[in-house]
Every structure is written in structure tokens, then in C-alpha cells.
Design an enzyme around this catalytic site. Structure first.
Site: not given
Lengths: 529, 188
Positions: A453, A258, A108, A271, A144, A256, A260, A172-173, A305-306, A331, A79, A334
Site C-alpha cells: 500500500r 478510534e 436541545d 439497530s 495518516w 484502535h 470503534y 472539537s471531538s 495487532h497493528h 460483534t 485522504h 450484533k
């Protein structure tokens, strides 16, 4: 590389396009590829969503009812992988393909053939990943985040397939990111300076650099897992001189930024939408650009921090705690700018605006729970509980995914040439926004009360809240079928959309007719002022 | 065609960035090791013999050193410290022993991996001799006393009054047989 922009000009001047399946297989058109990405992402959203339904069905009651714990673990793992790499990231790449060339006045993407490749390798990555679920021993079940030694010593035989599928997703990315950067640097219409680019283009520009910086690190991490498991290396094996905690450092160095990667393009979308429906210019454009860039830079300094509970020295924990809290500043800039844009604006509440407003409010809730998690001492309580699950679903579902839905409603008239069914769309919005809160808000409490979890069973005192959460989950899942219905209905027909269907909209994409012709801006537009 | 060459230049630089970051991912391994060795981060200790160099024995302080043992998954040996804890003055050399027994009917090879908590203390615990420096073979149904000789650096911060030295014992029999792999692991 013969397919440059110049040759395209000579080859296909008219609006004809190849028909049938070959159009989609061989297309180098940014609009076709954008469409492919978006449909692929929606398919993945449904597949990943149905796995979430399995998880919520099992957690409806305490005890083990429907699935084996090992299959439950595969569901939570796949998932996550499908939603992150299959739904959210391709949705943003699809939006970038559709919108970036139209927003900067380019005919293009700069590298159309690579564009075709970067999409068409993606289905194979997910066929590999999803088919591993049906193999003997099952698919990946290590979460994951594939922490070693779960992914090395204790993983299934299908781990090699997981590794290769992540490699392909990464390639791909990276190709997509290179394409976006080259397009933005080289194909802006004359007069479109960097500081005149729409925020969506800016946020994607920065996101693309993040992708190039961290996707190779992820590729390295999965490669180390592969060699540890199959070729006798000991990167993460303490008996061979390695260190499993190092896996977490390498993983989160990717992981991390990732986060963002999955939210900066949302900031660009919001925006664009809020100024349109408040009929005002975006408040503080340049501060938005700098805030986005600062978030991107800070994202490299907060990974640990993880890992507060891995036994780091206090000094390191304080460093990562303060850096994490520092991200709240750009943040906050924003959020402030969006609210200031709305201040005294002539607001109207069409569906894109509703999703954008829900984004601002609910993403902020996710931001606040993130700040709570950043506090080292309390993180020891929150770590690996449903509080964390609630936090990242607030930022990813009501953040990233709500912004993608807002974007789809906002630009759908441009893509299809028809207005979508506003009543049905509003129904989709209210069904989603109510069910998503029933789904994720109570998770905060059950997490604070100590429910861990990724566990298929739980203590009976959590039963009531889990039942409510599961009902919210089923309702949210079903609500997305309304979304599918609205989009198909709009693609097939409906009220003709004007070139600029939104009164307050600004930007080059609204200067071309709806639906956008197959080829646009073959002659670069003139940018005034 | 200026456009095309310009595109190529950017693509080349971006690909260089991609390759660089891929290499950086792997470079994190030695960087992390160097970082841990320098700071004691993560409780890792210098797993090599250190000559006694303490300038003095600080009799005014006593530090409790506790010993813990763990068996890694699938390791059938008996493995425990002979004394659970000792009280030492910084700078004083201590010798303690661990008991290991191989209850199986085959010769086995083990490797102990040390870890120290709090991590900060790992910079100040120096081992003059330790069974963890080398792989330890034991014949079938035999046992052995395994020594550790250590001293605490007198520079150890005042606030560290207790530290824990923990050993995890791994079964290295398979690797020791495949000699090439064993070579690389012992030299770590």
C-alpha cells in the site's frame, strides 16, 4: 454559562429563527448544528474522495503518469485524515446533534453554546490542513498514521500545521463528546430510563466515552511529534534515548479505539432501521447494549495487532491476537441479533433498508478479513499490503459510510418534511453497492499477491486488477453525486412526509411533525410502559 | 437550577478525564521505558555498566553472539566489529573490539545505541564495559578501537543459542556542541 435549558424555554417559544448567515454562525439550535455538521461532512467526503480519485488515476497503470511520488504520498495521507476526521466523525456528530435530543425527549443539547463552538472550529482545522497542500514542500506526506521518524526527521516544514489542525479536530471531538454525555445523562424525558434508550443513543453514549478517553492521547502524540521536530526533544529519536516504536504504541492506543468510534454509532443506526423495515422489535436489545460496551472495553486491549511486524515477543503477539479475536464475539452477537430481527419479519426494501442490509453483509466481510489480519503469523504476509486497504475500506466505506447514508435516507423525511425520490435513491444504492465492490473486493487479491500500500507505482502483473479497481473507484465517486442530487431535491420539495413516514418506525422522533419544528419537546414527553 | 449544577458536575468530571488522559499519553513514555527495561521488550538493553556477578561458568553450553553495526542517516564514520561473532559459555567474560574511523576533516562526536535480537535475550546480556555508555569523540582523520566487555547470565534460557548485538551509530556533534541537550541524552 447562562444559556441553560431553562432560559431557552423563556426566550424562544415560537418557531421563528434568525435569517441569513448569522443564523448559521451564531446558532445554538441542535438541529441547525446537526445540519451544519452533516453538510460539512459531505463536503469533506467529496474533497477526500477527489483525493482518492487522484490516487486511483495514478494507479490505473503501472509506472508514474500523473503525479509525483511526493504528491501521491500527500494524497494518501490527507485522504485518510480528511475522511476520518472530516467526513466520518463529523457525520456521526451531526447525526447525534439532530437525533439524540429528539430520541430522548430533550429540547436541545445540554450545552448549546459549546455545541456552536465545537462545530465552528472544525472548518478552521481543515482550512489549515488543506492549505498546507499548496505550500512550498507540500502538505503532510507521512501517511495518516504519521509514524515517527517519517513525521519527525523526514517530514515537511508544514508538519506544525498538521499538528495544530489535529489539535483543533481533537478539541472539537472532545467538546462534542462532552455535550452528548451531559445531554444523555441529564436531559432524558421522565420515564426514559437508560435501558429504554434507543440503540443509537446508547451507542453514541459509549462512543462519547471512547472519544474522551483517546482523543487526548492523540493530542499528546502529535504534541510529542511537534516537540521532537521543532524543539529538540527525543521522544521518538533513538540517538537521544527515545524509541520510534513507542510512537506506534502511543498512536495505536488512540488508533484502535478510534476504529470503534467510527463504527459504534453505525451499529446504533442499523439497530434502528432494521426493526422498522422488518416491522418487528429489535432482537436482544439488552445484549446489544452489553455487546457495545464490551467492544468498547476490548478496544483498549488490542492496539498492538497493528504492530505484529515490529518484533514483539511471541507472548505479546499471542495476547494481542487472542484479544483481537475476542472482539469477534460481541460483534457476532450484533450480527446475529440483526439477522434474528429480520427472521420471519414482514420485510420491505426501501432505500434505508437496502443500505442497512448491504451494511450487515459487507461489514461482515470486513470483519472476516479483520479476523484474518488478527492471525499473527499470516499478518506478516498481509501487513502493509492492499489486503489491509481492502479490509479497512470494507469496514469504513461499506460499514460506517453506508450506515450514514442509510441514516440520511431514513431520517431525511423528518428533517426536510419531504419524501426523497425513491427511484433515484434506489439508483444511488445500486450504483454504490456495485461500484464499491468492484472498487474494494479485488484489492484483497492484489494484496494477497503482495502489492504494497501507499506506493505510487507497482509491478506489471498487478496492472489488470488495478485497472478494474480504478474503474470501480471512479464509478463509486460519481455515484455519490446522485446522493447529493437526491438530498438537494428532497430539501427543496417533494411529496409531503407524514410525522411517521415509515409504518414500522418506533421512537420519540416520529411523534413530532415532519419537518421537525425548530423547537421540540419544550415540555418533556411522557414515556409509557 | 439543579439541572445547571448537575451539568457542571458532569462537565467537571469529564474534563478531569480529558486532562487525565492527556497526561496519561505522556506518562506512557516512562511507563514504556520501565516496561522495556523490565522485560527486554523491543530488544533494548540496560545501557549501563554491570559488575560481574555470575555464580558459575556453564561450560556445557555455548552461545553464539553476533555483532552488527549500522550508521544512522548522515553519519560518515567507518564503523565495524573486528570479529563478526564469538562463541561464549554463559558466565564467561568476553572482550571484543569495534573499529571506528572519522574520515572527515572535523572533530566529531558519536553515540552508539545498542539493540539485541531476540528481544528475550536482552535481559541476559550484561555489559561490564562498553563504548556505548558514553559519547565517543574522534578528532579529524583519526580512528580508534572501541571495547565491549560482556558476559551472558548463566540463567539464559536453553533455547537461545544465537543472539545478535547490533549497534547504530549516531552523529551527536551538533548536540554535543549544544551542551544542555547533550547532558540529557548521555544521562539516558
Amino acid at each position: 454559562m447562562s444559556t441553560t435549558v431553562d432560559t431557552l424555554h423563556h426566550e424562544e417559544h415560537h418557531d421563528h429563527k434568525p435569517s441569513g448567515i448569522t443564523r448559521w454562525l451564531f446558532t445554538t439550535n441542535h438541529k441547525d448544528i446537526g445540519t451544519l455538521y452533516l453538510w460539512f461532512s459531505f463536503l469533506m467526503f467529496l474533497i477526500g474522495g477527489s483525493m482518492a480519485m487522484v490516487i486511483r488515476a495514478e494507479l490505473f497503470q503501472p509506472g508514474l503518469q500523473l503525479v509525483e511520488p511526493h504528491f501521491f504520498n500527500q494524497m494518501t495521507t490527507v485522504h485518510g485524515l480528511v475522511m476520518i476526521f472530516g467526513a466520518v466523525m463529523p457525520a456521526f456528530t451531526g447525526l447525534a446533534n439532530w437525533l439524540v435530543p429528539m430520541m430522548i425527549g430533550a429540547p436541545d443539547m445540554a450545552l448549546p453554546r459549546m455545541n456552536n463552538w465545537s462545530f465552528w472550529i472544525l472548518p478552521f482545522a481543515f482550512i489549515i490542513l488543506l492549505s498546507s497542500l499548496f505550500m512550498e514542500g507540500g502538505g503532510p506526506a507521512m501517511g495518516w498514521t504519521f509514524y515517527a521518524p517519517l513525521s519527525t526527521t523526514y517530514s515537511n516544514d508544514s508538519t506544525a500545521l498538521f499538528v495544530f489542525s489535529v489539535h483543533i479536530m481533537g478539541i472539537s471531538s472532545i467538546m462534542g463528546a462532552i455535550n452528548v454525555i451531559v445531554t444523555i445523562m441529564n436531559l432524558r424525558a421522565p420515564g426514559m430510563t437508560y435501558m429504554k434508550m434507543p440503540m443509537f443513543v446508547w451507542t453514541w453514549f459509549i462512543t462519547a466515552f471512547l472519544l474522551i478517553a483517546v482523543m487526548p492521547v492523540l493530542a499528546g502524540a502529535v504534541t510529542m511529534v511537534l516537540t521532537d521536530k521543532y524543539f529538540g526533544t527525543s521522544f521518538f529519536d533513538a540517538s537521544g534515548g527515545g524509541d520510534p516504536v513507542m510512537f506506534q504504541h502511543i498512536f495505536w492506543f488512540f488508533g484502535h479505539p478510534e476504529v470503534y468510534i467510527m463504527i459504534l454509532p453505525s451499529f446504533g443506526i442499523i439497530s434502528a432501521i432494521i426493526p422498522t423495515f422488518t416491522r418487528k422489535k429489535l432482537f436482544g436489545y439488552s445484549s446489544m447494549v452489553y455487546a457495545t460496551a464490551s467492544i468498547a472495553i476490548l478496544s483498549f486491549l488490542v492496539w498492538a495487532h497493528h504492530m505484529f511486524t515490529t518484533g514483539m515477543p511471541v507472548v505479546a503477539e499471542l495476547f494481542f491476537m487472542y484479544c483481537t479475536m475476542l472482539i469477534a464475539v460481541p460483534t457476532g452477537v450484533k450480527i446475529f441479533n440483526w439477522v434474528a430481527t429480520m427472521w420471519r419479519g414482514a420485510m420491505s426494501f426501501e432505500t434505508p433498508m437496502l443500505f442497512a442490509l448491504a451494511f450487515v453483509i459487507l461489514f461482515t466481510i470486513g470483519g472476516f478479513s479483520g479476523l484474518m489480519l488478527a492471525i499473527t503469523p499470516v499478518d506478516f504476509q498481509y501487513h502493509d499490503t492492499y489486503f489491509v486497504v481492502a479490509h479497512f475500506h470494507y469496514v469504513l466505506v461499506t460499514g460506517a459510510i453506508f450506515s450514514v447514508m442509510a441514516a440520511v435516507y431514513y431520517w431525511l423525511p423528518k428533517w426536510t418534511g419531504h419524501m426523497y425520490d425513491e427511484t433515484l435513491a434506489k439508483f444511488h444504492f445500486w450504483a454504490s453497492v456495485i461500484s464499491v465492490n468492484v472498487l474494494f473486493f479485488p484489492m484483497h487479491f492484489v494484496g494477497l499477491a503482495g502489492m504494497p500500500r501507499r506506493i505510487p507505482d507497482y509491478s506489471v502483473q498487478f496492472a489488470d486488477i488495478n485497472q478494474i479497481v480504478s474503474i470501480g473507484g471512479f464509478a463509486f465517486g460519481l455515484s455519490q453525486l446522485i446522493f447529493l442530487w437526491v438530498v438537494i431535491k428532497c430539501a427543496r420539495g417533494g411529496e409531503k412526509a407524514a410525522a411517521k413516514p415509515w409504518e414500522g418506525a418506533e421512537g420519540l422522533e416520529w411523534t413530532i411533525p415532519s419537518p421537525a419544528p425548530y423547537h421540540t419537546f419544550e415540555k418533556p414527553p411522557k414515556i409509557e410502559g | 437550577m439543579a439541572q445547571q449544577s448537575n451539568n457542571r458536575k458532569i462537565i467537571f468530571r469529564l474534563l478531569l478525564g480529558v486532562a487525565g488522559m492527556f497526561a496519561f499519553g505522556f506518562a506512557l513514555v516512562p511507563l514504556y521505558n520501565a516496561f522495556c527495561d523490565a522485560t527486554g521488550f523491543n530488544g533494548r538493553t540496560k545501557n549501563e555498566a554491570v559488575a560481574y556477578t555470575a555464580s558459575h561458568v556453564d561450560k556445557s553450553r555455548t552461545v553464539t553472539v553476533q555483532f552488527l553495526t549500522h550508521n544512522a542517516k548522515g553519519m560518515p564514520w567507518q564503523f565495524k566489529p573486528d570479529i563478526k561473532e564469538v562463541h561464549v559459555h554463559p558466565g564467561e567474560v568476553k572482550l571484543v573490539t569495534f573499529y571506528a574511523a572519522n574520515p572527515t576533516a572535523r572533530r566529531m562526536v558519536a553515540q552508539a545505541v545498542p539493540s539485541i535480537a531476540p528481544a528475550e535475550a536482552s535481559l541476559y546480556l550484561n555489559k561490564i564495559e562498553c563504548f556505548c555508555f558514553n559519547q565517543q569523540p574522534l578528532a579529524a582523520n583519526t580512528d580508534a578501537e572501541m571495547p565491549v566487555q560482556f558476559y551472558l547470565d548463566p540463567e539464559i534460557p536453553e533455547h537461545i543459542t544465537t543472539l545478535t548485538l547490533s549497534y547504530t551509530l549516531y552523529d551527536m556533534t551538533a548536540d554535543a556542541n549544544a551542551t544542555t541537550v547533550a547532558q540529557t541524552t548521555t544521562s539516558e
